[in-house]
Design a protein around this motif. Structure first.
Motif, mmCIF file in Angstrom:
data_model
loop_
_atom_site.group_PDB
_atom_site.id
_atom_site.type_symbol
_atom_site.label_atom_id
_atom_site.label_comp_id
_atom_site.label_asym_id
_atom_site.label_seq_id
_atom_site.Cartn_x
_atom_site.Cartn_y
_atom_site.Cartn_z
ATOM 1 N N ILE A 76 42.117 16.523 23.939
ATOM 2 C CA ILE A 76 42.949 15.534 24.381
ATOM 3 C C ILE A 76 43.903 16.771 24.979
ATOM 4 C CG2 ILE A 76 44.793 14.013 24.276
ATOM 5 C CD1 ILE A 76 43.170 13.041 21.536
ATOM 6 N N ALA A 140 37.180 1.442 20.272
ATOM 7 C CA ALA A 140 36.661 1.736 21.531
ATOM 8 C C ALA A 140 37.071 2.410 22.266
ATOM 9 C CB ALA A 140 36.188 0.009 22.685
ATOM 10 N N GLY A 141 37.985 3.441 21.619
ATOM 11 C CA GLY A 141 38.155 4.855 22.525
ATOM 12 C C GLY A 141 36.901 6.136 22.445
ATOM 13 N N ALA A 143 36.903 9.076 20.814
ATOM 14 C CA ALA A 143 36.081 8.877 19.155
ATOM 15 C C ALA A 143 35.570 7.670 18.784
ATOM 16 C CB ALA A 143 37.354 8.955 18.759
ATOM 17 N N ALA A 144 35.628 6.309 19.129
ATOM 18 C CA ALA A 144 35.269 4.937 18.557
ATOM 19 C C ALA A 144 33.535 5.375 19.377
ATOM 20 C CB ALA A 144 35.172 4.030 18.947
ATOM 21 N N ASN A 163 37.119 -4.235 18.936
ATOM 22 C CA ASN A 163 38.150 -3.898 19.569
ATOM 23 C C ASN A 163 39.372 -4.626 19.672
ATOM 24 O OD1 ASN A 163 39.436 -1.754 20.794
ATOM 25 N ND2 ASN A 163 38.924 -2.128 22.666
ATOM 26 N N ARG A 164 40.944 -4.597 19.889
ATOM 27 C CA ARG A 164 41.996 -5.056 20.070
ATOM 28 C C ARG A 164 41.280 -5.926 21.672
ATOM 29 N NH1 ARG A 164 47.688 -1.852 20.957
ATOM 30 N NH2 ARG A 164 46.233 -0.827 21.569
ATOM 31 N N THR A 165 40.794 -4.644 22.307
ATOM 32 C CA THR A 165 41.031 -5.198 23.814
ATOM 33 C C THR A 165 39.714 -5.179 23.942
ATOM 34 O OG1 THR A 165 42.735 -3.726 24.842
ATOM 35 C CG2 THR A 165 41.281 -4.501 26.843
ATOM 36 N N LEU A 190 39.409 -7.971 17.776
ATOM 37 C CA LEU A 190 40.109 -8.161 16.490
ATOM 38 C C LEU A 190 41.150 -9.119 16.223
ATOM 39 C CD1 LEU A 190 40.674 -5.482 14.130
ATOM 40 C CD2 LEU A 190 42.835 -4.906 15.959
ATOM 41 N N PRO A 210 44.084 4.891 15.996
ATOM 42 C CA PRO A 210 45.142 5.611 15.083
ATOM 43 C C PRO A 210 46.184 4.454 14.385
ATOM 44 C CG PRO A 210 45.530 5.008 17.764
ATOM 45 C CD PRO A 210 44.767 5.132 17.231
ATOM 46 N N LEU A 237 38.884 7.624 10.918
ATOM 47 C CA LEU A 237 38.659 8.592 11.165
ATOM 48 C C LEU A 237 40.274 9.580 10.767
ATOM 49 C CD1 LEU A 237 36.590 8.283 14.491
ATOM 50 C CD2 LEU A 237 36.128 8.860 11.860
ATOM 51 N N THR A 238 40.999 9.169 10.836
ATOM 52 C CA THR A 238 42.616 9.140 10.847
ATOM 53 C C THR A 238 43.056 10.542 9.262
ATOM 54 O OG1 THR A 238 43.648 7.801 11.614
ATOM 55 C CG2 THR A 238 45.132 9.256 10.208
ATOM 56 N N GLY A 260 39.391 11.473 7.506
ATOM 57 C CA GLY A 260 38.819 11.355 8.623
ATOM 58 C C GLY A 260 38.592 13.456 8.848
ATOM 59 N N MET A 263 34.702 14.934 8.800
ATOM 60 C CA MET A 263 34.520 15.115 10.705
ATOM 61 C C MET A 263 35.032 15.332 11.566
ATOM 62 S SD MET A 263 35.016 11.755 13.730
ATOM 63 C CE MET A 263 34.974 12.060 15.245
ATOM 64 N N LEU A 264 36.397 16.157 11.664
ATOM 65 C CA LEU A 264 37.293 17.146 12.033
ATOM 66 C C LEU A 264 36.576 19.152 10.915
ATOM 67 C CD1 LEU A 264 39.395 17.810 13.550
ATOM 68 C CD2 LEU A 264 40.918 17.782 11.498
HETATM 69 P P1 NAP Z 1 41.783 6.396 22.236
HETATM 70 O O1 NAP Z 1 40.729 6.598 22.882
HETATM 71 O O2 NAP Z 1 43.364 6.239 22.252
HETATM 72 O O3 NAP Z 1 41.740 4.840 21.313
HETATM 73 C C1 NAP Z 1 42.214 4.176 20.660
HETATM 74 C C2 NAP Z 1 41.751 2.862 19.776
HETATM 75 O O4 NAP Z 1 42.276 1.970 18.563
HETATM 76 C C3 NAP Z 1 41.948 1.643 21.782
HETATM 77 O O5 NAP Z 1 39.929 1.464 20.740
HETATM 78 C C4 NAP Z 1 42.378 0.936 20.940
HETATM 79 O O6 NAP Z 1 42.326 -0.070 21.051
HETATM 80 C C5 NAP Z 1 42.341 1.006 19.365
HETATM 81 N N1 NAP Z 1 43.530 0.989 18.895
HETATM 82 C C6 NAP Z 1 44.912 1.499 19.349
HETATM 83 N N2 NAP Z 1 46.099 1.509 18.560
HETATM 84 C C7 NAP Z 1 45.842 0.329 18.318
HETATM 85 C C8 NAP Z 1 46.997 -0.878 17.087
HETATM 86 N N3 NAP Z 1 47.503 -0.521 16.797
HETATM 87 N N4 NAP Z 1 45.860 -2.268 16.449
HETATM 88 C C9 NAP Z 1 44.636 -2.257 16.522
HETATM 89 N N5 NAP Z 1 43.875 -1.528 18.061
HETATM 90 C C10 NAP Z 1 44.534 -0.148 18.124
HETATM 91 O O7 NAP Z 1 41.749 6.896 20.479
HETATM 92 P P2 NAP Z 1 40.923 8.487 20.469
HETATM 93 O O8 NAP Z 1 40.551 9.461 20.979
HETATM 94 O O9 NAP Z 1 39.318 7.640 20.720
HETATM 95 O O10 NAP Z 1 41.337 8.425 18.498
HETATM 96 C C11 NAP Z 1 41.818 7.345 17.889
HETATM 97 C C12 NAP Z 1 41.943 8.225 16.138
HETATM 98 O O11 NAP Z 1 40.883 8.440 15.468
HETATM 99 C C13 NAP Z 1 43.004 8.267 16.675
HETATM 100 O O12 NAP Z 1 43.846 8.826 14.992
HETATM 101 C C14 NAP Z 1 42.598 10.281 16.140
HETATM 102 O O13 NAP Z 1 43.061 11.033 15.768
HETATM 103 C C15 NAP Z 1 41.238 10.371 15.402
HETATM 104 N N6 NAP Z 1 40.220 11.180 15.633
HETATM 105 C C16 NAP Z 1 40.217 11.412 14.904
HETATM 106 C C17 NAP Z 1 39.230 12.779 14.291
HETATM 107 C C18 NAP Z 1 38.277 13.634 13.327
HETATM 108 O O14 NAP Z 1 37.579 14.826 13.337
HETATM 109 N N7 NAP Z 1 38.728 12.922 12.659
HETATM 110 C C19 NAP Z 1 38.573 13.044 15.902
HETATM 111 C C20 NAP Z 1 38.617 12.025 17.040
HETATM 112 C C21 NAP Z 1 39.817 11.633 16.902
HETATM 113 P P3 NAP Z 1 42.302 -1.020 22.502
HETATM 114 O O15 NAP Z 1 41.170 -0.455 23.340
HETATM 115 O O16 NAP Z 1 43.186 -2.467 22.807
HETATM 116 O O17 NAP Z 1 43.467 0.051 23.478
#
Ligand code: NAP
Length: 298
Positions: A76, A140-141, A143-144, A163-165, A190, A210, A237-238, A260, A263-264
């Motif tokens: 990122i 739906a970001g 990682a999803a 998803n929230r949105t 959600l 997250p 995934l956290t 998580g 996966m990492l």
């Molecule tokens: P991202 O692109 O920013 O997407 C975040 C998603 O979470 C969006 O769908 C967002 O919803 C939702 N969200 C955020 N805050 C929320 C809340 N308070 N309540 C409900 N939904 C919420 O992030 P990302 O890159 O996909 O990463 C997401 C998580 O996965 C992070 O914790 C990251 O560390 C983890 N991750 C882990 C690995 C691993 O290898 N284990 C790899 C990648 C990512 P909206 O669409 O409504 O904004």
């Protein structure tokens, strides 16, 4: 205090360099993980983090060619921006519009996305699989998207994106419909009764948000505990902390859990294999990652 050296070997004229670009990148757990693997296999390689601001991404990729580095991980916020500077992109990375691993073969740069396959390897490691299962993904970001495509292609029986949105859930559902054999992917908001129903009947729940991540560990889980069931596998995934509020809630109802870190580790083992052509020393990489995680602020 004497710090343990994290380079692979003594750097010399034959050392192969790989690394990670991100902004910021100082927090990355990939350098200790890959350098431990190089040390273990006595490979004359070194893995270096590079903090690259967004306006210098093109120059960084050009530098990969110029310096004849073997490859890079991309984190990122550069996963999408790098795509246009590569010569070739795997089908998965193309669908996702995001690359996390670049391989440099004599100046020809190929982009891959190892996040989804990394998730599947971490499932397999726990003797779990997505095939024929009812899977609910929360989020739906980036990682999803990677995980949804991977589980759909691994033969999930049913898939729902919560998803929230809601509009982002709909976009992801239609992407999966378009590129996989799954004929119908549900998109659900959600905090709706439909989400409660879908989550309660799921075989596998994967939290790709997250919520619960450091420094906000003590928030309510994204899925209320009363929607969880003992027969389920609940994945988060956290990885910081490993034990999130969601996983604690799932364990309290008797569900199986997966954090998580798997996966990492495995998005890294797949990148390692792309670069070196060798099997990754999984347990060594995991141990280095867990040790580095322990050193992170709690
Ligand atoms: P991202 O692109 O920013 O997407 C975040 C998603 O979470 C969006 O769908 C967002 O919803 C939702 N969200 C955020 N805050 C929320 C809340 N308070 N309540 C409900 N939904 C919420 O992030 P990302 O890159 O996909 O990463 C997401 C998580 O996965 C992070 O914790 C990251 O560390 C983890 N991750 C882990 C690995 C691993 O290898 N284990 C790899 C990648 C990512 P909206 O669409 O409504 O904004």
């Amino acid at each position: 205090m004497i710090m343990k050296a994290e380079t692979a070997v003594d750097i010399n004229g034959s050392t192969q360099i790989v690394g990670v670009i991100g902004w910021p990148v100082a927090h990355s757990l990939s350098p200790p993980m890959h350098n431990a693997a190089f040390r273990h296999l006595e490979l004359n390689w070194a893995y270096v983090p590079f903090a690259v601001p967004p306006h210098l991404v093109a120059e960084a990729i050009q530098g990969l060619r110029g310096l004849q580095m073997r490859g890079l991980n991309v984190t990122i916020p550069h996963k999408t921006a790098v795509v246009e500077y590569l010569d070739e992109v795997s089908e998965t990375a193309q669908i996702l519009g995001a690359v996390n691993t670049i391989v440099n073969t004599e100046g020809h740069l190929t982009g891959y996305n190892t996040d989804g396959p990394g998730f599947l390897r971490s499932l397999a490691e726990q003797d779990e699989e997505a095939a024929d299962k009812q899977v609910v993904i929360i989020g739906a970001g980036g990682a999803a998207r990677a995980v949804a495509l991977a589980v759909a292609r691994a033969g999930a029986g049913q898939l729902a994106i919560v998803n929230r949105t809601i509009s982002r859930a709909q976009q992801l559902a239609s992407l999966i419909n378009q590129h996989t054999a799954l004929s119908e992917v549900a998109a659900i908001g959600l905090d709706t009764s439909e989400a409660a129903e879908m989550l309660s009947s799921a075989d596998i729940i994967i939290d790709c948000t997250p919520v619960g991540m450091h420094p906000h560990e003590n928030v309510p889980p994204v899925v209320p505990a009363q929607w969880l069931r003992p027969h389920q596998l609940v994945c988060d995934l956290t990885y910081n902390p490993r034990q999130t509020v969601l996983l604690s809630a799932a364990q309290q109802v008797g569900a199986r859990t997966m954090d998580g870190t798997g996966m990492l580790v495995h998005q890294g083992t797949i990148a390692f294999e792309h670069w070196t052509g060798q099997s990754a020393p999984v347990s060594i990489m995991r141990q280095a990652l867990l040790e580095a995680l322990d050193r992170m602020p709690a």
